[in-house]
Scaffold this motif. Structure first.
Motif, PDB file in Angstrom:
ATOM      1  N   ALA A  61       0.853  -1.197   0.000  1.00  0.00           N
ATOM      2  CA  ALA A  61       0.000   0.000   0.000  1.00  0.00           C
ATOM      3  C   ALA A  61       0.889   1.248   0.000  1.00  0.00           C
ATOM      4  N   HIS A  62       1.988   1.171   0.741  1.00  0.00           N
ATOM      5  CA  HIS A  62       2.920   2.293   0.797  1.00  0.00           C
ATOM      6  C   HIS A  62       3.625   2.466  -0.553  1.00  0.00           C
ATOM      7  N   ALA A  63       4.105   1.337  -1.084  1.00  0.00           N
ATOM      8  CA  ALA A  63       4.919   1.398  -2.311  1.00  0.00           C
ATOM      9  C   ALA A  63       4.129   2.003  -3.480  1.00  0.00           C
ATOM     10  N   ILE A  65       1.465   4.120  -3.539  1.00  0.00           N
ATOM     11  CA  ILE A  65       1.196   5.574  -3.455  1.00  0.00           C
ATOM     12  C   ILE A  65       2.513   6.334  -3.600  1.00  0.00           C
ATOM     13  N   ARG A  66       3.546   5.787  -2.997  1.00  0.00           N
ATOM     14  CA  ARG A  66       4.841   6.462  -3.012  1.00  0.00           C
ATOM     15  C   ARG A  66       5.409   6.570  -4.423  1.00  0.00           C
ATOM     16  N   SER A  67       5.247   5.491  -5.176  1.00  0.00           N
ATOM     17  CA  SER A  67       5.806   5.507  -6.522  1.00  0.00           C
ATOM     18  C   SER A  67       5.074   6.559  -7.377  1.00  0.00           C
ATOM     19  N   VAL A 218      -0.523  18.499   4.758  1.00  0.00           N
ATOM     20  CA  VAL A 218       0.104  18.578   6.087  1.00  0.00           C
ATOM     21  C   VAL A 218       1.633  18.459   5.956  1.00  0.00           C
ATOM     22  N   GLY A 219       2.087  17.504   5.137  1.00  0.00           N
ATOM     23  CA  GLY A 219       3.536  17.280   5.013  1.00  0.00           C
ATOM     24  C   GLY A 219       4.234  18.385   4.234  1.00  0.00           C
ATOM     25  N   GLY A 220       3.546  18.948   3.252  1.00  0.00           N
ATOM     26  CA  GLY A 220       4.263  19.813   2.311  1.00  0.00           C
ATOM     27  C   GLY A 220       4.057  21.293   2.486  1.00  0.00           C
ATOM     28  N   TYR A 221       3.122  21.683   3.310  1.00  0.00           N
ATOM     29  CA  TYR A 221       2.760  23.102   3.339  1.00  0.00           C
ATOM     30  C   TYR A 221       3.572  23.886   4.365  1.00  0.00           C
ATOM     31  N   ASP A 222       3.364  23.592   5.642  1.00  0.00           N
ATOM     32  CA  ASP A 222       4.026  24.406   6.659  1.00  0.00           C
ATOM     33  C   ASP A 222       5.538  24.202   6.630  1.00  0.00           C
ATOM     34  N   SER A 223       5.976  22.978   6.307  1.00  0.00           N
ATOM     35  CA  SER A 223       7.413  22.699   6.272  1.00  0.00           C
ATOM     36  C   SER A 223       8.104  23.610   5.250  1.00  0.00           C
ATOM     37  N   THR A 224       7.491  23.741   4.073  1.00  0.00           N
ATOM     38  CA  THR A 224       8.098  24.579   3.028  1.00  0.00           C
ATOM     39  C   THR A 224       8.005  26.052   3.422  1.00  0.00           C
ATOM     40  N   LEU A 226       7.801  27.348   6.440  1.00  0.00           N
ATOM     41  CA  LEU A 226       8.728  27.654   7.529  1.00  0.00           C
ATOM     42  C   LEU A 226      10.158  27.785   7.010  1.00  0.00           C
ATOM     43  N   SER A 227      10.526  26.902   6.096  1.00  0.00           N
ATOM     44  CA  SER A 227      11.897  26.960   5.566  1.00  0.00           C
ATOM     45  C   SER A 227      12.128  28.284   4.827  1.00  0.00           C
ATOM     46  N   SER A 228      11.172  28.698   4.008  1.00  0.00           N
ATOM     47  CA  SER A 228      11.335  29.970   3.287  1.00  0.00           C
ATOM     48  C   SER A 228      11.384  31.129   4.281  1.00  0.00           C
ATOM     49  N   ILE A 288      12.793  15.904  15.108  1.00  0.00           N
ATOM     50  CA  ILE A 288      12.920  14.481  15.428  1.00  0.00           C
ATOM     51  C   ILE A 288      12.140  13.646  14.404  1.00  0.00           C
ATOM     52  N   ASN A 289      12.513  12.376  14.331  1.00  0.00           N
ATOM     53  CA  ASN A 289      11.883  11.472  13.379  1.00  0.00           C
ATOM     54  C   ASN A 289      11.482  10.203  14.129  1.00  0.00           C
ATOM     55  N   PHE A 290      10.407   9.558  13.705  1.00  0.00           N
ATOM     56  CA  PHE A 290       9.802   8.512  14.550  1.00  0.00           C
ATOM     57  C   PHE A 290       9.897   7.119  13.942  1.00  0.00           C
ATOM     58  N   ARG A 291      10.331   6.168  14.768  1.00  0.00           N
ATOM     59  CA  ARG A 291      10.302   4.758  14.387  1.00  0.00           C
ATOM     60  C   ARG A 291       9.846   3.928  15.591  1.00  0.00           C
ATOM     61  N   LEU A 292       9.507   2.648  15.320  1.00  0.00           N
ATOM     62  CA  LEU A 292       9.127   1.719  16.392  1.00  0.00           C
ATOM     63  C   LEU A 292       9.827   0.399  16.118  1.00  0.00           C
ATOM     64  N   GLY A 348      14.757  12.872   6.559  1.00  0.00           N
ATOM     65  CA  GLY A 348      14.668  11.495   7.031  1.00  0.00           C
ATOM     66  C   GLY A 348      15.521  10.578   6.176  1.00  0.00           C
ATOM     67  N   GLY A 349      15.109   9.305   6.055  1.00  0.00           N
ATOM     68  CA  GLY A 349      15.955   8.405   5.286  1.00  0.00           C
ATOM     69  C   GLY A 349      15.305   7.067   4.999  1.00  0.00           C
ATOM     70  N   GLY A 350      16.055   6.228   4.258  1.00  0.00           N
ATOM     71  CA  GLY A 350      15.580   4.891   3.889  1.00  0.00           C
ATOM     72  C   GLY A 350      14.385   4.975   2.952  1.00  0.00           C
ATOM     73  N   SER A 351      13.518   3.958   3.027  1.00  0.00           N
ATOM     74  CA  SER A 351      12.385   3.908   2.091  1.00  0.00           C
ATOM     75  C   SER A 351      11.343   4.974   2.418  1.00  0.00           C
ATOM     76  N   ARG A 352      11.528   5.664   3.534  1.00  0.00           N
ATOM     77  CA  ARG A 352      10.553   6.682   3.947  1.00  0.00           C
ATOM     78  C   ARG A 352      11.041   8.094   3.678  1.00  0.00           C
ATOM     79  N   ILE A 353      12.203   8.212   3.054  1.00  0.00           N
ATOM     80  CA  ILE A 353      12.747   9.563   2.865  1.00  0.00           C
ATOM     81  C   ILE A 353      11.686  10.444   2.211  1.00  0.00           C
ATOM     82  N   CYS A 354      11.641  11.689   2.624  1.00  0.00           N
ATOM     83  CA  CYS A 354      10.552  12.578   2.209  1.00  0.00           C
ATOM     84  C   CYS A 354      10.408  12.623   0.688  1.00  0.00           C
ATOM     85  N   PRO A 355       9.239  12.244   0.155  1.00  0.00           N
ATOM     86  CA  PRO A 355       9.066  12.251  -1.296  1.00  0.00           C
ATOM     87  C   PRO A 355       8.912  13.660  -1.863  1.00  0.00           C
TER      88      PRO A 355
HETATM   89  C1  HEM Z   1      11.447  21.641   3.928  1.00  0.00           C
HETATM   90  C2  HEM Z   1      10.359  20.921   3.751  1.00  0.00           C
HETATM   91  C3  HEM Z   1      10.169  19.509   4.232  1.00  0.00           C
HETATM   92  C4  HEM Z   1      10.770  18.857   5.280  1.00  0.00           C
HETATM   93  C5  HEM Z   1      11.810  19.395   6.266  1.00  0.00           C
HETATM   94  C6  HEM Z   1      10.240  17.504   5.290  1.00  0.00           C
HETATM   95  C7  HEM Z   1      10.653  16.513   6.178  1.00  0.00           C
HETATM   96  C8  HEM Z   1      10.168  15.214   6.170  1.00  0.00           C
HETATM   97  C9  HEM Z   1      10.623  14.168   7.051  1.00  0.00           C
HETATM   98  C10 HEM Z   1      11.720  14.313   8.110  1.00  0.00           C
HETATM   99  C11 HEM Z   1       9.915  13.050   6.769  1.00  0.00           C
HETATM  100  C12 HEM Z   1      10.013  11.687   7.480  1.00  0.00           C
HETATM  101  C13 HEM Z   1      10.973  10.775   6.736  1.00  0.00           C
HETATM  102  C14 HEM Z   1      11.285   9.512   7.518  1.00  0.00           C
HETATM  103  O1  HEM Z   1      10.467   9.071   8.337  1.00  0.00           O
HETATM  104  O2  HEM Z   1      12.377   8.947   7.322  1.00  0.00           O
HETATM  105  C15 HEM Z   1       8.987  13.386   5.698  1.00  0.00           C
HETATM  106  C16 HEM Z   1       8.090  12.512   5.148  1.00  0.00           C
HETATM  107  C17 HEM Z   1       7.123  12.884   4.247  1.00  0.00           C
HETATM  108  N1  HEM Z   1       7.010  14.114   3.607  1.00  0.00           N
HETATM  109 FE1  HEM Z   1       8.222  15.694   3.857  1.00  0.00          FE
HETATM  110  N2  HEM Z   1       9.330  17.375   4.283  1.00  0.00           N
HETATM  111  C18 HEM Z   1       9.252  18.572   3.605  1.00  0.00           C
HETATM  112  C19 HEM Z   1       8.485  18.834   2.491  1.00  0.00           C
HETATM  113  C20 HEM Z   1       7.528  18.000   1.959  1.00  0.00           C
HETATM  114  C21 HEM Z   1       6.719  18.281   0.817  1.00  0.00           C
HETATM  115  C22 HEM Z   1       6.814  19.544  -0.059  1.00  0.00           C
HETATM  116  C23 HEM Z   1       5.866  17.249   0.660  1.00  0.00           C
HETATM  117  C24 HEM Z   1       4.849  17.195  -0.441  1.00  0.00           C
HETATM  118  C25 HEM Z   1       4.089  16.444  -0.813  1.00  0.00           C
HETATM  119  C26 HEM Z   1       6.148  16.271   1.717  1.00  0.00           C
HETATM  120  C27 HEM Z   1       5.488  15.063   1.923  1.00  0.00           C
HETATM  121  C28 HEM Z   1       5.922  14.064   2.777  1.00  0.00           C
HETATM  122  C29 HEM Z   1       5.282  12.764   2.878  1.00  0.00           C
HETATM  123  C30 HEM Z   1       4.040  12.290   2.122  1.00  0.00           C
HETATM  124  C31 HEM Z   1       6.049  12.009   3.795  1.00  0.00           C
HETATM  125  C32 HEM Z   1       5.812  10.539   4.233  1.00  0.00           C
HETATM  126  C33 HEM Z   1       6.684   9.645   3.340  1.00  0.00           C
HETATM  127  C34 HEM Z   1       6.627   8.147   3.621  1.00  0.00           C
HETATM  128  O3  HEM Z   1       6.313   7.757   4.750  1.00  0.00           O
HETATM  129  O4  HEM Z   1       6.914   7.392   2.681  1.00  0.00           O
HETATM  130  N3  HEM Z   1       7.174  16.773   2.483  1.00  0.00           N
HETATM  131  N4  HEM Z   1       9.180  14.710   5.341  1.00  0.00           N
END
Ligand code: HEM
Length: 409
Positions: A61-63, A65-67, A218-224, A226-228, A288-292, A348-355
């Protein structure tokens, strides 16, 4: 660490009632990222993230959506299109900032980032609807890192209400798309998610599509955003960096006749790329980054018990002088050579590195381009205190005075 020494770069403790291993060395972090079956991703408050969203699901299920997502937002041809698409709003935002004169950097950057992401992900157009959604996302984000106390008045409870409202909004959009009602053909992330199929030809359910879209914003909005915002802050504090950045960016558009810069231009702009890397290293948006641990693991004579939380302490890596010389100095030139292996884990890193890592870098670089070429600014409160929850940001929201650079300057 003071008590027991560095050991293998991890220690055990209790956080919020859970036994946890805190990981703070590159070697053990690398091991954990690589061993995705021993250490699965496990975000807190996953109900707020969306239990069927990319960050929460595992295996096939992860693979799948991720691809799809990696193709849609992290490959050169998609990034080329996105670069053309996001710049007009950045240019318009900066012009309006100059008219305002003094503004809260963070809230203004958030607006333009949200407009661009809204358009890219669900083809939303700016307007009052987008503003109220922005508030809902803000409420949702604040709950993700809060204690899960579902009682009125608590951040977590409010976040649940925000999430319900957001899901309802996206469900309406999804219905419109499915019925073809008043929606012209678009090519946004929701359209893409609607087309994904597994090996048996099964598509994602409506619920999964909506949860994934919410999670992507949630993942892509505030993170980007905040960085800018941190780039605005650091460049104001380090004028010689801004000078070099401006020179490179002016040179990049010297022969252009009003056209926007492209990803090809950016690939030649080494200093700009360095400023982006240094900004995200120091901003530490994901501290911080989360694993179990899925089973008991032996690592160099230590035992990590099954079901213990493993917390990768990224901020520690990024601010440790053993990993980065003079780590609190904003020094883009340090990126003239690569970071030591395993020390830079913004995404982050591995297969979960931020897409979304390349999408985030692209948006920051484009923002830096238009900002540095056309504008000068200063911090109103250069010594403002920094707050760290839910994310690091100067307490005044980066209050700035900004004006357009005239030809004589
Ligand atoms: C500066 C901006 C960003 C930072 C610092 C950031 C950081 C991270 C980190 C630390 C993770 C966890 C990786 C892990 O567990 O090893 C992650 C996962 C993720 N991020 Fe980002 N991110 C950013 C931008 C974005 C953007 C623009 C998107 C757009 C879609 C996004 C979508 C996701 C998603 C969907 C995951 C989960 C991936 C998975 O579990 O396979 N992030 N991000």
């Amino acid at each position: 660490m003071n008590r027991y020494g560095d050991g293998e770069g991890m220690y055990r403790t209790h956080l919020f009632g859970s036994p946890s291993i805190i990981v703070c060395f590159p070697s053990i972090s690398k091991y954990i990222y690589r061993s995705g079956d021993l250490f699965i991703v496990k975000w807190p408050n996953v109900d707020l993230m969306g239990p069927t969203s990319l960050g929460a699901v595992h295996g096939k299920a992860h693979a799948r959506i991720r691809s799809y997502l990696t193709n849609a937002i992290n490959r050169p041809d998609s990034l080329r299109r996105i670069a053309a698409h996001v710049q007009p709003r950045m240019v318009a935002a900066l012009q309006s900032w100059a008219h305002q004169g003094q503004l809260k950097g963070y809230s203004e950057v958030k607006k333009v980032t949200f407009e661009n992401i809204g358009k890219l992900f669900v083809s939303f157009e700016p307007g009052p609807g987008l503003e109220s959604m922005d508030k809902l996302f803000d409420g949702l984000l604040k709950g993700i890192r809060a204690q899960p106390i579902n009682v009125p008045g608590f951040a977590y409870h409010y976040a649940i209400q925000c999430r319900k409202k957001l899901e309802a909004i996206f469900r309406v959009e999804l219905e419109k798309k499915k019925n073809g009602n008043g929606v012209e053909t678009t090519n946004d992330l929701m359209d893409g998610l609607m087309k994904i199929e597994d090996d048996e030809g099964n598509k994602l359910s409506d619920h999964e599509i909506v949860e994934n879209i919410v999670a992507l914003v949630v993942g892509g909005y505030d993170s980007t955003a905040l960085s800018s915002t941190w780039a605005l802050y650091f460049l104001a504090k380090f004028p010689y960096v801004l000078k070099k950045l401006r020179e490179e960016n002016i040179a990049a558009c010297k022969n252009k006749k009003g056209e926007f810069i492209t990803t090809e231009d950016l690939s030649r702009m080494k200093y700009t790329a360095n400023v982006v890397e240094e900004t995200i290293r120091m901003a530490n948006i994901s501290a911080i980054n989360f694993r179990l641990a899925t089973r008991e693991v032996e690592y160099k004579g230590y035992t990590i018990p099954k079901d213990w939380k493993v917390i990768l302490w990224i901020r520690y890596l990024h601010t440790n002088p053993e990993n980065f010389d003079d780590p609190m100095c904003f020094n883009p030139d340090r990126w003239n050579k690569p970071a030591k292996p395993g020390t830079f884990q913004v995404f982050g890193g591995g297969s979960r590195i931020c897409p979304g890592n390349m999408l985030a870098r692209l948006q920051i670089a484009l923002f830096l381009h238009h900002l540095s070429v056309g504008y000068k600014w200063e911090l109103v409160n250069p010594d403002a205190e920094i707050i760290y929850l839910s994310h690091p940001i100067p307490v005044d929201g980066v209050d700035i005075k900004l004006s357009k650079i005239t030809d004589q300057q």
